[in-house]
Write a protein that holds these residues in place. Structure first.
Motif, mmCIF file in Angstrom:
data_model
loop_
_atom_site.group_PDB
_atom_site.id
_atom_site.type_symbol
_atom_site.label_atom_id
_atom_site.label_comp_id
_atom_site.label_asym_id
_atom_site.label_seq_id
_atom_site.Cartn_x
_atom_site.Cartn_y
_atom_site.Cartn_z
ATOM 1 N N TYR A 64 -7.522 27.694 28.692
ATOM 2 C CA TYR A 64 -7.650 26.520 29.542
ATOM 3 C C TYR A 64 -7.152 26.780 30.957
ATOM 4 O O TYR A 64 -6.742 25.855 31.659
ATOM 5 C CB TYR A 64 -6.892 25.347 28.920
ATOM 6 N N GLY A 65 -7.146 28.041 31.366
ATOM 7 C CA GLY A 65 -6.887 28.384 32.751
ATOM 8 C C GLY A 65 -5.471 28.127 33.197
ATOM 9 O O GLY A 65 -4.500 28.233 32.430
ATOM 10 N N LYS A 66 -5.322 27.765 34.487
ATOM 11 C CA LYS A 66 -4.003 27.605 35.088
ATOM 12 C C LYS A 66 -3.185 26.489 34.451
ATOM 13 O O LYS A 66 -1.959 26.628 34.326
ATOM 14 C CB LYS A 66 -4.156 27.371 36.590
ATOM 15 N N PRO A 67 -3.755 25.347 34.023
ATOM 16 C CA PRO A 67 -2.921 24.348 33.318
ATOM 17 C C PRO A 67 -2.250 24.904 32.067
ATOM 18 O O PRO A 67 -1.100 24.557 31.775
ATOM 19 C CB PRO A 67 -3.925 23.241 32.968
ATOM 20 N N GLN A 68 -2.942 25.770 31.348
ATOM 21 C CA GLN A 68 -2.323 26.362 30.163
ATOM 22 C C GLN A 68 -1.199 27.320 30.554
ATOM 23 O O GLN A 68 -0.180 27.407 29.863
ATOM 24 C CB GLN A 68 -3.364 27.101 29.328
ATOM 25 N N ILE A 69 -1.372 28.034 31.654
ATOM 26 C CA ILE A 69 -0.310 28.921 32.135
ATOM 27 C C ILE A 69 0.941 28.119 32.468
ATOM 28 O O ILE A 69 2.067 28.483 32.111
ATOM 29 C CB ILE A 69 -0.792 29.714 33.364
ATOM 30 N N ILE A 70 0.740 26.981 33.147
ATOM 31 C CA ILE A 70 1.880 26.131 33.512
ATOM 32 C C ILE A 70 2.541 25.566 32.259
ATOM 33 O O ILE A 70 3.773 25.547 32.129
ATOM 34 C CB ILE A 70 1.417 25.008 34.461
ATOM 35 N N GLY A 71 1.720 25.100 31.312
ATOM 36 C CA GLY A 71 2.289 24.545 30.087
ATOM 37 C C GLY A 71 3.075 25.579 29.291
ATOM 38 O O GLY A 71 4.159 25.288 28.765
ATOM 39 N N THR A 72 2.541 26.787 29.209
ATOM 40 C CA THR A 72 3.251 27.850 28.496
ATOM 41 C C THR A 72 4.573 28.170 29.170
ATOM 42 O O THR A 72 5.607 28.363 28.512
ATOM 43 C CB THR A 72 2.377 29.111 28.426
ATOM 44 N N THR A 73 4.557 28.215 30.494
ATOM 45 C CA THR A 73 5.790 28.510 31.237
ATOM 46 C C THR A 73 6.840 27.434 30.998
ATOM 47 O O THR A 73 8.022 27.732 30.785
ATOM 48 C CB THR A 73 5.480 28.624 32.734
ATOM 49 N N VAL A 74 6.422 26.179 31.001
ATOM 50 C CA VAL A 74 7.375 25.078 30.817
ATOM 51 C C VAL A 74 7.981 25.109 29.418
ATOM 52 O O VAL A 74 9.198 24.977 29.240
ATOM 53 C CB VAL A 74 6.680 23.725 31.082
ATOM 54 N N VAL A 75 7.125 25.290 28.393
ATOM 55 C CA VAL A 75 7.631 25.296 27.011
ATOM 56 C C VAL A 75 8.588 26.460 26.787
ATOM 57 O O VAL A 75 9.672 26.306 26.212
ATOM 58 C CB VAL A 75 6.463 25.343 26.017
ATOM 59 N N ALA A 76 8.190 27.654 27.214
ATOM 60 C CA ALA A 76 9.046 28.818 27.001
ATOM 61 C C ALA A 76 10.344 28.710 27.784
ATOM 62 O O ALA A 76 11.420 29.049 27.276
ATOM 63 C CB ALA A 76 8.298 30.091 27.385
ATOM 64 N N ALA A 77 10.267 28.223 29.053
ATOM 65 C CA ALA A 77 11.486 28.078 29.844
ATOM 66 C C ALA A 77 12.427 27.043 29.226
ATOM 67 O O ALA A 77 13.660 27.218 29.230
ATOM 68 C CB ALA A 77 11.131 27.684 31.278
ATOM 69 N N PHE A 78 11.870 25.958 28.689
ATOM 70 C CA PHE A 78 12.690 24.946 28.015
ATOM 71 C C PHE A 78 13.447 25.534 26.833
ATOM 72 O O PHE A 78 14.650 25.300 26.655
ATOM 73 C CB PHE A 78 11.796 23.795 27.551
ATOM 74 N N SER A 79 12.759 26.338 26.039
ATOM 75 C CA SER A 79 13.404 26.935 24.876
ATOM 76 C C SER A 79 14.469 27.942 25.294
ATOM 77 O O SER A 79 15.540 28.020 24.690
ATOM 78 C CB SER A 79 12.371 27.607 23.990
ATOM 79 N N ILE A 80 14.184 28.717 26.344
ATOM 80 C CA ILE A 80 15.163 29.699 26.810
ATOM 81 C C ILE A 80 16.424 29.007 27.312
ATOM 82 O O ILE A 80 17.553 29.405 26.985
ATOM 83 C CB ILE A 80 14.538 30.585 27.907
ATOM 84 N N LEU A 81 16.257 27.949 28.113
ATOM 85 C CA LEU A 81 17.423 27.229 28.626
ATOM 86 C C LEU A 81 18.195 26.549 27.506
ATOM 87 O O LEU A 81 19.433 26.582 27.475
ATOM 88 C CB LEU A 81 16.977 26.196 29.668
ATOM 89 N N LEU A 82 17.478 25.935 26.562
ATOM 90 C CA LEU A 82 18.141 25.263 25.457
ATOM 91 C C LEU A 82 18.886 26.261 24.578
ATOM 92 O O LEU A 82 20.068 26.057 24.238
ATOM 93 C CB LEU A 82 17.108 24.499 24.616
ATOM 94 N N GLY A 83 18.208 27.351 24.204
ATOM 95 C CA GLY A 83 18.859 28.344 23.361
ATOM 96 C C GLY A 83 19.997 29.052 24.057
ATOM 97 O O GLY A 83 21.066 29.270 23.467
#
Length: 773
Positions: free
Chosen positions: A507-526
């Motif tokens: 899904y192009g750039k929106p999917q890139i942004i969504g992936t970045t947000v989810v992964a960054a959230f998990s990294i910060l939380l963990g």
């Protein structure tokens, strides 16, 4: 992967095709022979040490020759002959800034997370570990193989960059270690004034630093020439460095991985990531940023690639010497040195291969990436089925946090299934099938990103509120709900890219942004949860290691009334199942969002990310697939009993070799009583019984203290002979003799006339260790 970003295609094509008619920037043909040569010599050294052909005492002599004679002579020679006129100074400044950045980052994070009792020594040693590379023994042959025929001036950069760590960063690390020694000492007022002096003296006493300074002075005084009367002498010492250093590197690796424990796995993974992933990326980006004055695009690209390869060089073995000197973090440093050395080989080879590869069709590259993901998913699927089966058979899924770990396994399993289905669906013109398969794959993949952070949070909550029951339903809803919501938003609002088969950018750039947000959230939380968990463990006092060794006396009997929450040890030995590979994807996504020219190193990271995402099951299998109580201990016990029975049948006591019989006779007649008095202690075995036992490492140390062995290798050989002669054995009869925290028991020798006196419980406690004459 960048087909969905049309603006990137031309840039990538231009970058990759710019040097099609030009000379190559490196010679890849000589890289594989150079790697085989280096790691072949390392393997020879390891075999010599493992087979005890060269003892640790003898290895120290070789190490002293390499570090105090051969390497200083090599540095002196090259400092004198160095041509400063051909040096591109922005390159050196870029490496300097990159090393300082990684040093400061590791140091600050360690000071924040580490416990107060060893905070400063950990910060100093970990920072040195992440920045000091094995430049001369392993790095120089690789650079020579790659650039000797194209850019020979690149070889001298090794000698210019290495003193950065030796003269600037290492003294700062030593200062932190000396501060820790001062804080742990009793006389603070006296030692406080000596810290600076000790660090300066330690740096000046280093023959490597000393000869670098002398070499620079001689460079200008002798006008870049070595006098003929000393040229042969310097060459003789300098030429002996290569093979001897690699052989000593192999010797120094013997027995290091055995010191690794579960509590150091997280620290080790983070340090290796900083050394082999963060360092090369920062080096490359700094060269691209600072080397703008270079008019040759080909030379500029070659320098940035060279900076990346330099950053991949593994940690130098001298860091282990620093750890031994300060008696701090020896397990992490030595194990990390071994692992980083062997991980660097495939990374260097793949990086060099991609950097020398001509322009290829993007569709062909995407098909290759798809095939890699598909093959990894099939193999990982089998490993995950095994891990989930073991989790249910051991009934760990009923307790926290293993209940959440089971959800992580399920998410990884669904990710593999989704990728396998995607490989077939994406090739068909079935929009509904593609959307449904994408929804399964994307939701499960995002779930594998979220669950590690939630598991770390659950550990922190259990540690903080031991009497509060953590509601699993909240975590399950978050672990599956957040990925489902993000995927739903993509399906509703996103626009499907028609010219890509890569599910990661469907899904192009929106999917890139969504992936970045989810992964960054998990990294910060963990990350924040693990920091809180580590800080919470500081309030607990250090407990004795007798009951917490890697192999306890016996398998502990679990109580029938097991609690829902599995207890967490005060040492901060957190569940290593919280580790995941989601941190590699935001490296990639941010690069694609911010850099219009991804380049070939981006492609390498993309392949690495595919292996990490769809190969998470390998890590899960390594941590949980071989359950200790369900699989490992029964298998080892059975195998060891069969082996001992076979040895006893094949080789009676009277047929033992002469050296074994002499060793056993000597020990039994002259040293056994003193050994019992010094190291044998009564230790708990289960709940009701106690036995006289000792640790393998205690016997090794005792043998060296009383003079029966000169070094570690001879002590282990002596203990092995005692076990082969039937004087001692592992308390559970599962291991041979090792220099480790394994428990052993001396076998009691009794005459037959004494046996009737042994009755009842005493007989039950002793009968496994009695040999009748």
């Amino acid at each position: 992967t960048w087909n969905n970003l049309p603006s990137n295609n031309l840039n990538v094509s231009h970058e990759w095709g710019a040097d099609m008619d030009s000379s190559p920037s490196m010679s890849i043909d000589k890289l594989l022979p150079a790697l085989l040569e280096c790691f072949g010599i390392i393997l020879c050294g390891y075999i010599a040490g493992r087979a005890n052909i060269i003892t640790p005492t003898q290895a120290k002599g070789l190490g002293s020759f390499v570090s105090k004679f051969a390497l200083p002579a090599l540095l002196f020679k090259n400092m004198v002959l160095l041509d400063f006129g051909n040096v591109i100074w922005p390159f050196l400044w870029s490496i300097l800034i990159a090393k300082v950045t990684v040093f400061v980052l590791v140091c600050v994070l360690t000071l924040i997370v580490a416990s107060p009792d060893g905070r400063y020594s950990k910060a100093g040693l970990f920072s040195i570990f992440a920045t000091q590379s094995n430049d001369f023994a392993l790095g120089y042959p690789i650079v020579e193989a790659l650039y000797q025929s194209t850019y020979p001036e690149y070889l001298q950069y090794i000698y210019l960059v290495a003193p950065v760590s030796l003269m600037l960063l290492n003294p700062i690390g030593f200062a932190f270690c000396e501060i820790q020694k001062w804080k742990n000492g009793s006389n603070h007022q006296q030692r406080k004034l000596l810290i600076v002096g000790i660090v300066v003296l330690q740096v000046l006493k280093n023959p490597i630093v000393f000869m670098v300074v002398i070499g620079i002075i001689a460079h200008f005084a002798l006008h870049r020439t070595i006098p003929p009367f000393m040229a042969a002498f310097v060459d003789g010492l300098a030429n002996s460095f290569g093979g001897a250093a690699l052989f000593y590197l192999g010797l120094s690796m013997v027995g290091q991985l055995g010191k690794l424990t579960r509590s150091t796995v997280v620290t080790l993974i983070l340090l290796i990531t900083a050394k082999l992933l963060l360092m090369p990326l920062i080096c490359r980006e700094m060269v691209d940023l600072l080397n703008n004055s270079n008019t040759s695009a080909l030379n500029h690209s070659s320098l940035s690639n060279y900076a990346f390869l330099y950053g991949v060089f593994p940690t130098a073995p001298s860091v282990a010497i620093y750890a031994i000197y300060y008696n701090a973090e020896l397990e992490v440093v030595t194990s990390g040195m071994v692992i980083s050395t062997f991980l660097s080989a495939p990374i260097m080879y793949v990086s060099a291969w991609l950097l020398t590869m001509r322009w290829m069709d993007p569709q062909l590259l995407m098909n290759s990436l798809q095939n890699v993901s598909f093959n990894i998913s099939i193999v990982t699927l089998v490993a995950l089925v095994w891990s989930i089966t073991v989790m249910f058979l051991s009934k760990k899924f009923k307790r926290l946090p293993h209940m959440f770990t089971a959800n992580l396994f399920l998410a990884q399993l669904l990710t593999c299934i989704g990728m396998i289905l995607w490989n077939f669906v994406v090739k068909e013109d079935n929009f509904v099938g593609q959307v449904l398969t994408f929804a399964l794959l994307c939701t499960s993949l995002y779930s594998t990103f979220v669950w590690p952070g939630l598991i770390a949070l659950s550990l922190a909550l259990i540690k903080r509120f031991e009497d509060v029951k953590v509601s699993p339903a909240v975590f399950v809803i978050a672990g599956w709900g957040i990925p489902a919501i993000v995927t739903a938003v993509l399906l509703i609002c996103g626009v499907k890219s028609s010219d890509t088969i890569d599910s990661a950018f469907f899904y192009g750039k929106p999917q890139i942004i969504g992936t970045t947000v989810v992964a960054a959230f998990s990294i910060l939380l963990g990350g924040s949860s693990l920091v809180c968990l580590s800080r919470g463990s500081w309030t607990h006092s250090d407990q004795s290691q007798e009951g917490n060794s890697a192999e306890d006396l016996m398998t502990e009997i679990e109580p029938d009334n097991q609690t829902l929450i599995e207890p967490i040890t005060p040492s901060g030995d957190v569940n290593t199942g919280t580790l995941s590979n989601e941190d590699h994807l935001p490296g990639i996504c941010l690069w694609l969002l911010l850099d219009n020219v991804p380049g070939r190193l981006y492609l390498e990271l993309q392949f690495f990310c595919a292996v990490a995402n769809y190969g998470q099951g390998f890590l899960s299998f390594a941590l949980f697939g071989l359950d200790k109580h369900l699989i490992i201990l029964p298998f080892k016990k059975r195998l060891y009993s069969l082996w001992c029975r076979k040895k006893q049948e094949e080789q009676p006591q009277s047929d033992l070799p002469e050296e074994i019989r002499m060793t056993c006779t000597q020990f039994t007649k002259y040293h056994k009583d003193q050994c019992f008095q010094d190291i044998v202690k009564r230790r708990r075995c289960g709940k009701r019984t106690a036995v006289d036992s000792f640790l393998g490492c205690e016997l090794v140390q005792w043998l060296q203290q009383v003079g029966l062995a000169q070094d570690l290798g001879e002590a282990v050989l002596y203990g092995t002979r005692l076990q082969q002669g039937g004087v001692l054995q592992h308390i559970m009869q599962e291991h041979g003799f090792q220099d480790n925290r394994l428990y052993y028991q001396c076998i009691i020798t009794l005459q037959p006339k004494h046996l009737p006196k042994l009755k009842g419980k005493l007989w039950l406690n002793l009968h496994p260790f009695i040999v009748c004459l």
